[in-house]
Design a protein around this motif. Structure first.
Motif, PDB file in Angstrom:
ATOM      1  N   ARG A  69      -9.385  11.700  39.537  1.00 13.63           N
ATOM      2  CA  ARG A  69      -9.095  13.042  40.050  1.00 13.63           C
ATOM      3  C   ARG A  69      -9.925  14.125  39.370  1.00 13.63           C
ATOM      4  O   ARG A  69      -9.888  15.273  39.767  1.00 13.63           O
ATOM      5  CB  ARG A  69      -7.610  13.359  39.882  1.00 13.63           C
ATOM      6  CG  ARG A  69      -7.137  13.433  38.438  1.00 13.63           C
ATOM      7  CD  ARG A  69      -5.651  13.692  38.312  1.00 13.63           C
ATOM      8  NE  ARG A  69      -5.272  15.022  38.737  1.00 13.63           N
ATOM      9  CZ  ARG A  69      -4.260  15.704  38.221  1.00 13.63           C
ATOM     10  NH1 ARG A  69      -3.537  15.158  37.238  1.00 13.63           N
ATOM     11  NH2 ARG A  69      -3.955  16.901  38.651  1.00 13.63           N
ATOM     12  N   SER A  70     -10.677  13.770  38.319  1.00 14.45           N
ATOM     13  CA  SER A  70     -11.438  14.757  37.552  1.00 14.45           C
ATOM     14  C   SER A  70     -12.825  14.950  38.159  1.00 14.45           C
ATOM     15  O   SER A  70     -13.483  13.991  38.551  1.00 14.45           O
ATOM     16  CB  SER A  70     -11.573  14.313  36.092  1.00 14.45           C
ATOM     17  OG  SER A  70     -10.306  14.108  35.502  1.00 14.45           O
ATOM     18  N   ARG A  71     -13.284  16.202  38.168  1.00 14.70           N
ATOM     19  CA  ARG A  71     -14.605  16.514  38.714  1.00 14.70           C
ATOM     20  C   ARG A  71     -15.676  16.529  37.634  1.00 14.70           C
ATOM     21  O   ARG A  71     -16.861  16.406  37.940  1.00 14.70           O
ATOM     22  CB  ARG A  71     -14.573  17.873  39.418  1.00 14.70           C
ATOM     23  CG  ARG A  71     -13.704  17.889  40.668  1.00 14.70           C
ATOM     24  CD  ARG A  71     -13.485  19.301  41.162  1.00 14.70           C
ATOM     25  NE  ARG A  71     -12.719  20.089  40.189  1.00 14.70           N
ATOM     26  CZ  ARG A  71     -12.356  21.356  40.379  1.00 14.70           C
ATOM     27  NH1 ARG A  71     -12.702  21.977  41.504  1.00 14.70           N
ATOM     28  NH2 ARG A  71     -11.666  22.000  39.464  1.00 14.70           N
ATOM     29  N   ASN A  72     -15.289  16.688  36.384  1.00 13.01           N
ATOM     30  CA  ASN A  72     -16.249  16.702  35.280  1.00 13.01           C
ATOM     31  C   ASN A  72     -15.514  16.342  33.997  1.00 13.01           C
ATOM     32  O   ASN A  72     -14.287  16.139  33.998  1.00 13.01           O
ATOM     33  CB  ASN A  72     -16.939  18.059  35.163  1.00 13.01           C
ATOM     34  CG  ASN A  72     -15.948  19.216  35.126  1.00 13.01           C
ATOM     35  OD1 ASN A  72     -15.040  19.242  34.285  1.00 13.01           O
ATOM     36  ND2 ASN A  72     -16.085  20.157  36.049  1.00 13.01           N
ATOM     37  N   GLU A  75     -12.767  18.874  32.734  1.00 13.25           N
ATOM     38  CA  GLU A  75     -11.518  18.783  33.482  1.00 13.25           C
ATOM     39  C   GLU A  75     -10.758  17.516  33.110  1.00 13.25           C
ATOM     40  O   GLU A  75      -9.521  17.522  33.026  1.00 13.25           O
ATOM     41  CB  GLU A  75     -11.821  18.798  34.977  1.00 13.25           C
ATOM     42  CG  GLU A  75     -10.600  18.994  35.851  1.00 13.25           C
ATOM     43  CD  GLU A  75     -10.972  19.226  37.302  1.00 13.25           C
ATOM     44  OE1 GLU A  75     -10.833  20.375  37.762  1.00 13.25           O
ATOM     45  OE2 GLU A  75     -11.395  18.265  37.976  1.00 13.25           O
ATOM     46  N   GLY A 172     -16.028  12.267  41.642  1.00 13.95           N
ATOM     47  CA  GLY A 172     -16.544  13.495  41.057  1.00 13.95           C
ATOM     48  C   GLY A 172     -17.059  13.350  39.640  1.00 13.95           C
ATOM     49  O   GLY A 172     -18.180  13.755  39.329  1.00 13.95           O
ATOM     50  N   ASN A 176     -20.889  13.533  38.191  1.00 16.98           N
ATOM     51  CA  ASN A 176     -21.190  14.537  37.183  1.00 16.98           C
ATOM     52  C   ASN A 176     -21.837  13.925  35.956  1.00 16.98           C
ATOM     53  O   ASN A 176     -22.830  14.442  35.429  1.00 16.98           O
ATOM     54  CB  ASN A 176     -19.919  15.283  36.805  1.00 16.98           C
ATOM     55  CG  ASN A 176     -20.104  16.263  35.662  1.00 16.98           C
ATOM     56  OD1 ASN A 176     -19.773  15.959  34.527  1.00 16.98           O
ATOM     57  ND2 ASN A 176     -20.636  17.440  35.959  1.00 16.98           N
TER      58      ASN A 176
END
Length: 380
Positions: A69-72, A75, A172, A176
């Protein structure tokens, strides 16, 4: 006849003797009372269900859904430290969950490998690595990667791996971490030096924690494996490889001798029971990171916080170039010269004529400066 009486007397005497011996044995039997040492063990030794195991309070398998669920990386670190999330780890025994920092591996020019180290830092040279996240691509043109979670052997024991295959998926954080980002990510936060969004929180009992994470992530996306197929292809190393702390107030699966000796000599953590108090962090006893500031004291990192968030000086500058925006331009009031307030202060009609106030010169959107009518209703 005489002989018969003699035999009868001998038998009677023997019966009386045995009865007397039996009564004496019953009278001399000591009562069943625990010794002082046994009583101390009963009061001091925790029951098995009351033991606090580090491995049971940071669910390694459920790090997987948090990754997804993390984009970077920033986060991801924030989600790890959510007060209602997967972290219930208290290694220093202060009753609060330890802040989990994230550092990126140095991968050089390798296009197919990446790594993250999850750890807790309690001082300059006091780092306990908790887990590692390893990313591997068979070829650089894949959108995703294989992902392997590796638990620290002191906390989780030998060969604790969880893996999944996201090679054909766009995730994500994977995009990244394999992208061109320049510098490696190194968390600036640690014990007593927290980001602005973080508040120290009490840990909960392990069964309560288990219920919580199973409710959050009922179907983990990673599966256990004792021998990952591509582990031998990973050549990059964790920046915290081999780092551990001696003073751990939690049961470890494979402790170092120093850790085992410390826990044996300090069986009761200093303040873990404080989570049952009615007050919260920062009341009668200050929580980590919320201690009362001594007059004249300067923080070691006064600029801590979200590195992408404007500092307070920038926020103040937003109102420069005009008066407070809550004044609404419009026709003059019925009594513009009424005698209340500051008699030397210009009336409302004069205020509406200041530059940069309405007239299309303002900027709309979330920065809070309105267009046409003054300050907008952006996010605070």
């Amino acid at each position: 006849m005489v002989r018969t009486f003699t035999q009868f007397g001998a038998i009677l005497a023997m019966a009386v003797f045995f009865i007397a011996c039996g009564n004496n044995a019953v009278q001399q039997q000591p009562p069943t009372v625990a010794t002082q040492s046994q009583q101390e063990n009963l009061t001091e030794e925790p029951l098995p269900e009351d033991e606090y195991w580090a491995k049971d309070n940071f669910d390694l398998q459920r790090v997987g859904p948090v990754l997804r669920r993390s984009r970077n990386i920033e986060e991801f670190e924030r989600y790890l430290n959510d007060d209602d999330g997967i972290n219930n780890l208290d290694l220093n025994g202060d009753g609060y969950a330890d802040y989990i920092s994230v550092d990126e591996f140095d991968y050089g020019d390798d296009p197919n490998q990446r790594g993250l180290s999850l750890y807790s830092r309690f001082g300059p040279d006091m780092i306990q690595e908790i887990a590692r996240v390893l990313f591997y691509r068979d070829q650089p043109n894949y959108p995703g990667s294989r992902v392997l979670l590796y638990g620290n052997e002191e906390i989780y024991g030998d060969d604790q791996y969880y893996e999944t295959n996201w090679l054909d998926q766009t995730v994500g954080l994977v995009s990244n971490i394999f992208g061109d980002r320049g510098d490696r990510y190194r968390s600036p936060y640690y014990y007593d030096n927290y980001p602005d969004w973080y508040d120290p929180y009490y840990i909960v009992e392990t069964p309560v924690y288990r219920t919580r994470v199973e409710r959050l992530y009922p179907e983990p996306v990673f599966v256990y494996t004792a021998a990952p197929a591509y582990l031998d292809r990973i050549t990059i190393r964790s920046p915290h490889d081999g780092q551990w702390i001696e003073q751990v107030h939690a049961k470890l699966k494979k402790p170092k001798r120093e850790q085992e000796a410390f826990l044996r000599e300090n069986p009761v953590p200093p303040a873990r029971g404080r989570r049952d108090r009615a007050d919260g962090p920062g009341f009668s006893e200050d929580a980590p990171g919320q201690r009362k500031k001594v007059e004249g004291e300067q923080r070691a990192h006064p600029d801590r916080g979200n590195p992408n968030k404007p500092d307070k000086a920038d926020k103040v500058d937003k109102n420069q170039g005009g008066p407070p925006a809550r004044v609404e331009p419009g026709p003059p009031r019925d009594n513009p010269g009424r005698a209340n307030g500051n008699p030397n202060k210009p009336d409302k009609q004069v205020k509406a004529d200041f530059p940069n106030k309405g007239g299309g010169n303002g900027k709309g959107g979330n920065n809070g400066t309105g267009g046409g009518g003054g300050k907008g209703k952006g996010k605070p």
